[in-house]
Design a protein around this motif. Structure first.
Motif, PDB file in Angstrom:
ATOM      1  N   CYS A 153      35.313 -12.718 -25.468  1.00 36.07           N
ATOM      2  CA  CYS A 153      34.216 -12.246 -26.311  1.00 36.07           C
ATOM      3  C   CYS A 153      34.846 -11.473 -27.455  1.00 36.07           C
ATOM      4  O   CYS A 153      35.811 -10.739 -27.244  1.00 36.07           O
ATOM      5  CB  CYS A 153      33.285 -11.339 -25.533  1.00 36.07           C
ATOM      6  SG  CYS A 153      31.973 -10.660 -26.568  1.00 36.07           S
ATOM      7  N   CYS A 155      33.970  -8.884 -28.833  1.00 41.60           N
ATOM      8  CA  CYS A 155      33.901  -7.417 -28.754  1.00 41.60           C
ATOM      9  C   CYS A 155      35.207  -6.854 -28.167  1.00 41.60           C
ATOM     10  O   CYS A 155      35.471  -5.662 -28.263  1.00 41.60           O
ATOM     11  CB  CYS A 155      32.715  -6.964 -27.913  1.00 41.60           C
ATOM     12  SG  CYS A 155      32.962  -7.143 -26.135  1.00 41.60           S
ATOM     13  N   CYS A 165      32.313  -7.934 -20.497  1.00 44.74           N
ATOM     14  CA  CYS A 165      31.268  -7.217 -21.235  1.00 44.74           C
ATOM     15  C   CYS A 165      29.884  -7.787 -20.928  1.00 44.74           C
ATOM     16  O   CYS A 165      29.745  -8.864 -20.363  1.00 44.74           O
ATOM     17  CB  CYS A 165      31.547  -7.327 -22.733  1.00 44.74           C
ATOM     18  SG  CYS A 165      31.667  -9.029 -23.280  1.00 44.74           S
ATOM     19  N   HIS A 167      27.898  -9.094 -22.933  1.00 46.69           N
ATOM     20  CA  HIS A 167      27.697 -10.363 -23.652  1.00 46.69           C
ATOM     21  C   HIS A 167      28.145 -11.537 -22.795  1.00 46.69           C
ATOM     22  O   HIS A 167      27.472 -12.552 -22.696  1.00 46.69           O
ATOM     23  CB  HIS A 167      28.452 -10.350 -24.988  1.00 46.69           C
ATOM     24  CG  HIS A 167      28.474  -9.003 -25.632  1.00 46.69           C
ATOM     25  ND1 HIS A 167      29.624  -8.311 -25.916  1.00 46.69           N
ATOM     26  CD2 HIS A 167      27.441  -8.201 -25.966  1.00 46.69           C
ATOM     27  CE1 HIS A 167      29.314  -7.135 -26.437  1.00 46.69           C
ATOM     28  NE2 HIS A 167      28.003  -7.042 -26.464  1.00 46.69           N
TER      29      HIS A 167
HETATM   30 ZN   LIG Z   1      31.479  -8.776 -25.507  1.00 51.55          ZN
END
Ligand SMILES: [Zn+2]
Length: 176
Positions: A153, A155, A165, A167
Protein backbone atom coordinates in the motif's frame (compact mmCIF):
# COMPACT_ATOMS: atom_id res chain seq x y z
CA UNK A 1 11.57 23.98 12.40
CA UNK A 2 8.33 22.39 11.23
CA UNK A 3 10.23 19.36 9.92
CA UNK A 4 11.49 18.69 13.42
CA UNK A 5 8.07 19.14 15.00
CA UNK A 6 6.60 16.71 12.49
CA UNK A 7 9.47 14.22 12.78
CA UNK A 8 7.28 11.39 14.04
CA UNK A 9 5.36 11.53 10.78
CA UNK A 10 8.34 11.15 8.50
CA UNK A 11 11.25 9.59 10.36
CA UNK A 12 10.07 5.98 10.08
CA UNK A 13 10.29 6.03 6.31
CA UNK A 14 13.99 6.89 6.66
CA UNK A 15 14.92 4.77 9.65
CA UNK A 16 13.38 1.53 8.40
CA UNK A 17 15.92 -1.27 8.37
CA UNK A 18 18.75 0.80 9.89
CA UNK A 19 20.75 -0.38 12.82
CA UNK A 20 20.37 1.37 16.18
CA UNK A 21 22.53 -0.11 18.91
CA UNK A 22 21.22 -3.56 18.08
CA UNK A 23 17.57 -2.56 17.99
CA UNK A 24 15.46 -2.67 14.87
CA UNK A 25 13.96 0.67 14.00
CA UNK A 26 10.49 -0.81 13.98
CA UNK A 27 10.78 -1.68 17.63
CA UNK A 28 9.78 1.06 19.96
CA UNK A 29 13.01 2.90 20.47
CA UNK A 30 11.33 4.78 23.30
CA UNK A 31 12.00 1.92 25.70
CA UNK A 32 15.69 1.93 24.75
CA UNK A 33 15.82 5.71 25.04
CA UNK A 34 14.24 5.78 28.45
CA UNK A 35 16.50 3.01 29.70
CA UNK A 36 19.60 4.59 28.22
CA UNK A 37 18.89 7.89 29.89
CA UNK A 38 18.53 6.26 33.27
CA UNK A 39 21.83 6.19 35.15
CA UNK A 40 23.51 8.14 32.38
CA UNK A 41 26.29 10.37 33.58
CA UNK A 42 28.05 13.12 31.60
CA UNK A 43 31.41 11.98 32.98
CA UNK A 44 31.01 8.53 31.41
CA UNK A 45 33.70 7.51 28.94
CA UNK A 46 32.76 6.06 25.57
CA UNK A 47 33.56 2.57 26.90
CA UNK A 48 31.28 3.15 29.90
CA UNK A 49 28.56 4.35 27.56
CA UNK A 50 28.85 1.25 25.35
CA UNK A 51 28.80 -1.02 28.38
CA UNK A 52 25.78 0.84 29.67
CA UNK A 53 23.92 0.50 26.34
CA UNK A 54 24.84 -3.22 26.20
CA UNK A 55 23.42 -3.69 29.66
CA UNK A 56 20.22 -1.85 28.73
CA UNK A 57 19.82 -3.91 25.57
CA UNK A 58 20.27 -7.23 27.33
CA UNK A 59 17.60 -6.20 29.84
CA UNK A 60 15.23 -5.22 27.03
CA UNK A 61 15.92 -8.51 25.21
CA UNK A 62 15.29 -10.51 28.38
CA UNK A 63 12.02 -8.68 28.78
CA UNK A 64 11.10 -9.41 25.15
CA UNK A 65 12.01 -13.08 25.55
CA UNK A 66 9.64 -13.26 28.51
CA UNK A 67 6.90 -11.50 26.53
CA UNK A 68 7.44 -13.92 23.62
CA UNK A 69 7.14 -16.86 25.98
CA UNK A 70 3.84 -15.48 27.31
CA UNK A 71 2.66 -14.74 23.77
CA UNK A 72 3.39 -18.24 22.53
CA UNK A 73 0.76 -19.72 24.82
CA UNK A 74 -1.77 -16.89 24.74
CA UNK A 75 -4.27 -15.97 22.04
CA UNK A 76 -5.65 -12.42 22.32
CA UNK A 77 -9.34 -12.20 23.07
CA UNK A 78 -11.63 -11.32 20.18
CA UNK A 79 -15.36 -10.61 20.32
CA UNK A 80 -17.64 -13.28 18.90
CA UNK A 81 -18.87 -10.77 16.32
CA UNK A 82 -15.37 -9.64 15.38
CA UNK A 83 -14.30 -9.41 11.75
CA UNK A 84 -13.07 -12.81 10.47
CA UNK A 85 -9.81 -10.98 9.65
CA UNK A 86 -9.43 -10.02 13.29
CA UNK A 87 -10.05 -13.58 14.44
CA UNK A 88 -7.44 -15.06 12.13
CA UNK A 89 -4.92 -12.33 12.97
CA UNK A 90 -5.35 -13.02 16.68
CA UNK A 91 -3.80 -16.42 16.00
CA UNK A 92 -0.85 -15.05 14.02
CA UNK A 93 0.33 -12.03 16.00
CA UNK A 94 1.73 -11.67 19.48
CA UNK A 95 -0.64 -9.83 21.85
CA UNK A 96 1.37 -6.60 21.63
CA UNK A 97 1.41 -6.58 17.82
CA UNK A 98 -2.19 -7.75 17.66
CA UNK A 99 -3.32 -4.62 19.51
CA UNK A 100 -1.82 -2.47 16.74
CA UNK A 101 -3.23 -4.69 13.99
CA UNK A 102 -6.65 -4.60 15.64
CA UNK A 103 -6.63 -0.79 15.52
CA UNK A 104 -6.13 -1.02 11.77
CA UNK A 105 -8.90 -3.59 11.38
CA UNK A 106 -11.22 -1.31 13.34
CA UNK A 107 -10.45 1.47 10.83
CA UNK A 108 -11.26 -0.62 7.79
CA UNK A 109 -14.95 0.32 7.79
CA UNK A 110 -13.91 3.92 7.05
CA UNK A 111 -12.45 2.86 3.71
CA UNK A 112 -13.84 1.29 0.59
CA UNK A 113 -12.51 0.10 -2.73
CA UNK A 114 -13.40 2.78 -5.27
CA UNK A 115 -11.63 1.39 -8.33
CA UNK A 116 -9.94 -1.80 -9.48
CA UNK A 117 -7.39 -1.73 -12.28
CA UNK A 118 -5.94 -4.96 -13.66
CA UNK A 119 -2.79 -5.04 -15.69
CA UNK A 120 -1.34 -8.50 -16.38
CA UNK A 121 -0.19 -9.75 -12.99
CA UNK A 122 -0.74 -6.48 -11.15
CA UNK A 123 -4.07 -5.58 -9.60
CA UNK A 124 -4.36 -2.05 -8.29
CA UNK A 125 -7.10 -1.27 -5.81
CA UNK A 126 -7.78 2.40 -5.22
CA UNK A 127 -9.15 2.69 -1.71
CA UNK A 128 -11.07 5.85 -0.83
CA UNK A 129 -12.02 7.25 2.52
CA UNK A 130 -15.81 7.05 2.73
CA UNK A 131 -16.23 10.46 4.33
CA UNK A 132 -13.81 12.34 2.10
CA UNK A 133 -13.45 10.45 -1.12
CA UNK A 134 -10.62 12.56 -2.46
CA UNK A 135 -8.38 10.85 0.12
CA UNK A 136 -7.20 7.69 -1.60
CA UNK A 137 -4.46 5.10 -1.32
CA UNK A 138 -3.40 2.58 -3.91
CA UNK A 139 -3.03 -0.98 -2.73
CA UNK A 140 -1.06 -3.05 -5.21
CA UNK A 141 -1.43 -6.83 -5.42
CA UNK A 142 1.31 -8.57 -7.38
CA UNK A 143 0.10 -11.91 -8.66
CA UNK A 144 1.77 -14.87 -10.33
CA UNK A 145 -1.24 -16.37 -12.07
CA UNK A 146 -3.71 -17.14 -9.27
CA UNK A 147 -1.03 -16.89 -6.59
CA UNK A 148 -0.53 -13.75 -4.57
CA UNK A 149 3.12 -12.69 -4.49
CA UNK A 150 3.04 -9.46 -2.54
CA UNK A 151 0.80 -6.67 -1.31
CA UNK A 152 1.92 -3.06 -1.03
CA UNK A 153 0.00 0.00 0.00
CA UNK A 154 1.44 3.38 -0.81
CA UNK A 155 0.81 4.60 2.76
CA UNK A 156 3.92 2.46 3.56
CA UNK A 157 2.62 1.38 6.96
CA UNK A 158 3.60 -2.20 6.28
CA UNK A 159 7.04 -1.09 5.17
CA UNK A 160 7.71 1.22 8.09
CA UNK A 161 5.90 -0.49 10.96
CA UNK A 162 5.39 -4.03 9.65
CA UNK A 163 1.69 -3.76 10.32
CA UNK A 164 -0.87 -4.19 7.54
CA UNK A 165 -2.85 -0.98 7.12
CA UNK A 166 -6.61 -0.39 7.15
CA UNK A 167 -6.47 0.13 3.35
CA UNK A 168 -5.05 -3.33 2.79
CA UNK A 169 -7.61 -4.82 5.16
CA UNK A 170 -10.43 -3.09 3.28
CA UNK A 171 -9.20 -4.69 0.03
CA UNK A 172 -8.96 -8.12 1.70
CA UNK A 173 -12.52 -7.72 2.88
CA UNK A 174 -13.61 -6.55 -0.59
CA UNK A 175 -12.17 -9.67 -2.24
CA UNK A 176 -13.27 -11.90 0.64
ZN1 LIG B 1 -2.25 1.70 3.49
Amino acid sequence: MRMYELRKKWYRAYTKGRYFLGMQSNQSSESLNSRLHKNLDRRMSLVDLLEHSDHCLSRIRKNEAELDATASDTVPFTELAAEPLEKSDALIYTPVMFKKVKQQIEQLSKWEVAEVTKNDDVVLYTVARKESRHVTYDVRFDMAGPLLQSVNCHCLKMYSEEIPCAHTFSVLKFIN
